[in-house]
Scaffold this active site. Structure first.
Site, PDB file in Angstrom:
ATOM      1  N   ARG A  59      19.922  -9.387   4.746  1.00 19.88           N
ATOM      2  CA  ARG A  59      18.547  -9.913   4.644  1.00 19.88           C
ATOM      3  C   ARG A  59      18.014 -10.276   6.030  1.00 19.88           C
ATOM      4  O   ARG A  59      16.821 -10.227   6.296  1.00 19.88           O
ATOM      5  CB  ARG A  59      18.482 -11.129   3.710  1.00 19.88           C
ATOM      6  CG  ARG A  59      17.084 -11.779   3.673  1.00 19.88           C
ATOM      7  CD  ARG A  59      16.817 -12.609   2.426  1.00 19.88           C
ATOM      8  NE  ARG A  59      17.833 -13.599   2.162  1.00 19.88           N
ATOM      9  CZ  ARG A  59      18.011 -14.720   2.875  1.00 19.88           C
ATOM     10  NH1 ARG A  59      17.231 -14.990   3.904  1.00 19.88           N
ATOM     11  NH2 ARG A  59      18.975 -15.566   2.561  1.00 19.88           N
ATOM     12  N   TYR A 112      -7.313  -2.778  -0.525  1.00 19.89           N
ATOM     13  CA  TYR A 112      -6.336  -2.509  -1.590  1.00 19.89           C
ATOM     14  C   TYR A 112      -6.378  -3.668  -2.593  1.00 19.89           C
ATOM     15  O   TYR A 112      -6.207  -4.840  -2.198  1.00 19.89           O
ATOM     16  CB  TYR A 112      -4.947  -2.376  -0.970  1.00 19.89           C
ATOM     17  CG  TYR A 112      -3.885  -1.910  -1.938  1.00 19.89           C
ATOM     18  CD1 TYR A 112      -3.914  -0.624  -2.449  1.00 19.89           C
ATOM     19  CD2 TYR A 112      -2.863  -2.758  -2.329  1.00 19.89           C
ATOM     20  CE1 TYR A 112      -2.944  -0.202  -3.339  1.00 19.89           C
ATOM     21  CE2 TYR A 112      -1.897  -2.341  -3.216  1.00 19.89           C
ATOM     22  CZ  TYR A 112      -1.944  -1.053  -3.718  1.00 19.89           C
ATOM     23  OH  TYR A 112      -0.986  -0.643  -4.600  1.00 19.89           O
ATOM     24  N   ASP A 184      -4.883  -2.736   7.992  1.00 21.49           N
ATOM     25  CA  ASP A 184      -4.063  -1.943   7.074  1.00 21.49           C
ATOM     26  C   ASP A 184      -4.323  -0.480   7.417  1.00 21.49           C
ATOM     27  O   ASP A 184      -5.409   0.050   7.174  1.00 21.49           O
ATOM     28  CB  ASP A 184      -4.453  -2.266   5.618  1.00 21.49           C
ATOM     29  CG  ASP A 184      -3.536  -1.582   4.606  1.00 21.49           C
ATOM     30  OD1 ASP A 184      -2.994  -0.509   4.942  1.00 21.49           O
ATOM     31  OD2 ASP A 184      -3.375  -2.112   3.487  1.00 21.49           O
ATOM     32  N   LYS A 209       3.488   5.274   1.051  1.00 23.45           N
ATOM     33  CA  LYS A 209       2.480   6.341   1.058  1.00 23.45           C
ATOM     34  C   LYS A 209       2.870   7.425   2.068  1.00 23.45           C
ATOM     35  O   LYS A 209       3.908   8.009   1.938  1.00 23.45           O
ATOM     36  CB  LYS A 209       1.107   5.732   1.328  1.00 23.45           C
ATOM     37  CG  LYS A 209       0.826   4.449   0.517  1.00 23.45           C
ATOM     38  CD  LYS A 209       0.775   4.686  -0.980  1.00 23.45           C
ATOM     39  CE  LYS A 209       0.877   3.411  -1.814  1.00 23.45           C
ATOM     40  NZ  LYS A 209      -0.113   2.389  -1.536  1.00 23.45           N
TER      41      LYS A 209
HETATM   42  C1  LIG Z   1      -0.231   1.035  -1.656  1.00 22.82           C
HETATM   43  C2  LIG Z   1      -0.962   0.231  -0.699  1.00 22.82           C
HETATM   44  C3  LIG Z   1      -0.569  -1.075  -0.395  1.00 22.82           C
HETATM   45  C4  LIG Z   1       0.572  -1.772  -1.088  1.00 22.82           C
HETATM   46  O1  LIG Z   1       1.771  -1.104  -0.910  1.00 22.82           O
HETATM   47  P1  LIG Z   1       2.996  -1.121  -1.964  1.00 22.82           P
HETATM   48  O2  LIG Z   1       4.044  -0.379  -1.238  1.00 22.82           O
HETATM   49  O3  LIG Z   1       2.512  -0.447  -3.207  1.00 22.82           O
HETATM   50  O4  LIG Z   1       3.339  -2.537  -2.229  1.00 22.82           O
HETATM   51  C5  LIG Z   1      -1.295  -1.764   0.555  1.00 22.82           C
HETATM   52  N1  LIG Z   1      -2.354  -1.199   1.184  1.00 22.82           N
HETATM   53  C6  LIG Z   1      -2.758   0.056   0.909  1.00 22.82           C
HETATM   54  C7  LIG Z   1      -3.916   0.625   1.629  1.00 22.82           C
HETATM   55  C8  LIG Z   1      -2.087   0.809  -0.041  1.00 22.82           C
HETATM   56  O5  LIG Z   1      -2.502   2.049  -0.319  1.00 22.82           O
END
Ligand SMILES: *Cc1c(COP(=O)(O)O)cnc(C)c1O
Length: 395
Positions: A59, A112, A184, A209
């Site tokens: 961790r 998001y 982000d 993603k």
């Molecule tokens: C999917 C996504 C998240 C969150 O990610 P997870 O891996 O699903 O927790 C945050 N920001 C954006 C732009 C996303 O597409």
């Protein structure tokens, strides 16, 4: 091999395993699937706790996870980075670390959806204040600044309308008021946009993603310009426990190797698909940063290296036409998420953004007839043929 020696992003990605394993000479980073590390003696054990050097407990630190952190930090041009169990663990770690009771944050209204709902429903319980507004207009941010604004958090391009936030201008505002700018960067990936180089303090990714890219692992990352800020956030992460698992890190490291190939192939496909969609009679409106009809095309060109592979469009036939299209395309999987090697199609109003109220969706430009397409790396002729078949049924 030190990452700083690698000149281009492609070379950096392909060599994301760095030194591999020096003991046996394996080219690929081994999966150190262990929760604990043995100390050779009591003195060394105590030293590791004292100095934070060496391995103790996964961790806190693990070699496979470290390798991924180093690659991502180099890709974004940061000084320090950490990976998390999911993208949302990165978002919640960011909020927990940077916001105190009575602080205020500004985010975009089409961020998001869970990044918004955890602030509105959970962080508000601890007295954190927030404004979710259209941050693509810099004047809206200026108007919303309060004495207690500590964080500006923008997603650009934003989900699903691909609205662009001006990173440089936002960073100027943040600097002026002593707030932190977090971006982000999930939709663009480090291949197409590097927010730290444009003035942001923190970059956030959902590794689930584009970066992993194979729809088979979850993950998140936070990358910092200032190592002191990064280390403060790391302490919060390690104690709150949103850390990554070694096998997960290994899968994502494998994904990173083909990141430039995938992003550029999908983008090439998306450009052709966007042109096709724009000329199809079933389509009312299309959002794609490379199109002349995209209002922020110039800004996108200025801060991104390419328009990416996410396309949203509104069908003339509204929601019913959307359902018909989703049920009749064969190649894109009807699924949420994005950035996979396979194309994905979904309906934000009833799926990813169903947690927002109708008014919130309206304000964020997410109409009922909006369909989101994450273009993958299939043969583009096959994709266009398939989409045409589905769209022709909507006429
Ligand atoms: C999917 C996504 C998240 C969150 O990610 P997870 O891996 O699903 O927790 C945050 N920001 C954006 C732009 C996303 O597409």
């Amino acid at each position: 091999m030190e990452f700083e020696d690698l000149e281009s992003i492609e070379t950096l990605c392909v060599h994301s395993d760095g030194k591999g394993d020096e003991k046996w000479g394996s080219v690929v980073t081994p999966i150190y699937q262990t929760s604990i590390f043995k100390f050779p003696n009591a003195e060394e054990g105590s030293k590791r706790f004292l100095t934070g050097k060496g391995y103790i407990y996964t961790r806190l630190k693990n070699p496979t996870i470290n390798q991924l952190e180093e690659v991502l930090t180099a890709l974004e041009g940061g000084s320090c980075g950490m990976v998390t169990s999911t993208g949302m663990a990165a978002v919640s770690t960011l909020y927990f670390s940077l916001l105190n009771k009575g602080d205020h944050m500004i985010g975009n209204d089409c961020i998001y959806a869970p990044s918004r709902t955890i602030m509105e429903k959970e962080f508000s319980r601890f007295g954190v204040e927030y404004s979710f507004i259209d941050t693509s207009n810099i004047n809206n941010i200026k108007k919303e600044i309060k004495k207690n604004t500590k964080l500006i958090f923008i997603e650009t391009p934003a989900n699903p309308t691909l609205k662009i936030g001006d990173i440089k201008k936002c960073s100027e505002i943040a600097k002026k008021i002593g707030a932190i700018l977090a971006v982000d960067n999930t939709f663009a990936s480090p291949i197409l946009q590097n927010p730290l180089k444009l003035g942001a303090d923190v970059v956030l990714h959902s590794l689930t993603k584009f970066i992993n890219g194979h729809s088979d692992a979850l993950g998140g990352a936070l990358i910092f310009k200032d190592p002191d800020l990064g280390n403060r956030v790391r302490k919060v992460l390690l104690n709150f426990g949103g850390t990554m698992d070694p096998h997960q890190a290994w899968l994502i490291l494998r994904g990173v190797k083909t990141l430039p190939l995938r992003v550029l192939t999908a983008q090439k496909n998306a450009k052709l698909i966007a042109n096709f969609l724009e000329n199809h009679k079933a389509i009312e409106k299309i959002y794609y940063p490379a199109l002349k009809s995209f209002p922020q095309r110039e800004l996108a060109k200025k801060q991104m290296k390419g328009p990416g592979s996410m396309i949203s469009f509104i069908l003339k036939g509204g929601y019913e036409a959307g359902v018909k299209l989703l049920n009749n395309v064969k190649i894109p999987a009807l699924a949420v998420s994005l950035g996979g090697i396979e194309s994905l199609i979904q309906h934000p109003a009833s799926m990813t953004h169903s947690g927002l109220t109708e008014k919130q969706r309206e304000e964020a430009g997410i109409s009922k007839g909006l369909v989101r397409l994450s273009v993958g790396c299939e043969n583009v002729r096959d994709l266009i043929r398939d989409l045409k078949k589905g769209l022709d049924l909507c006429l």
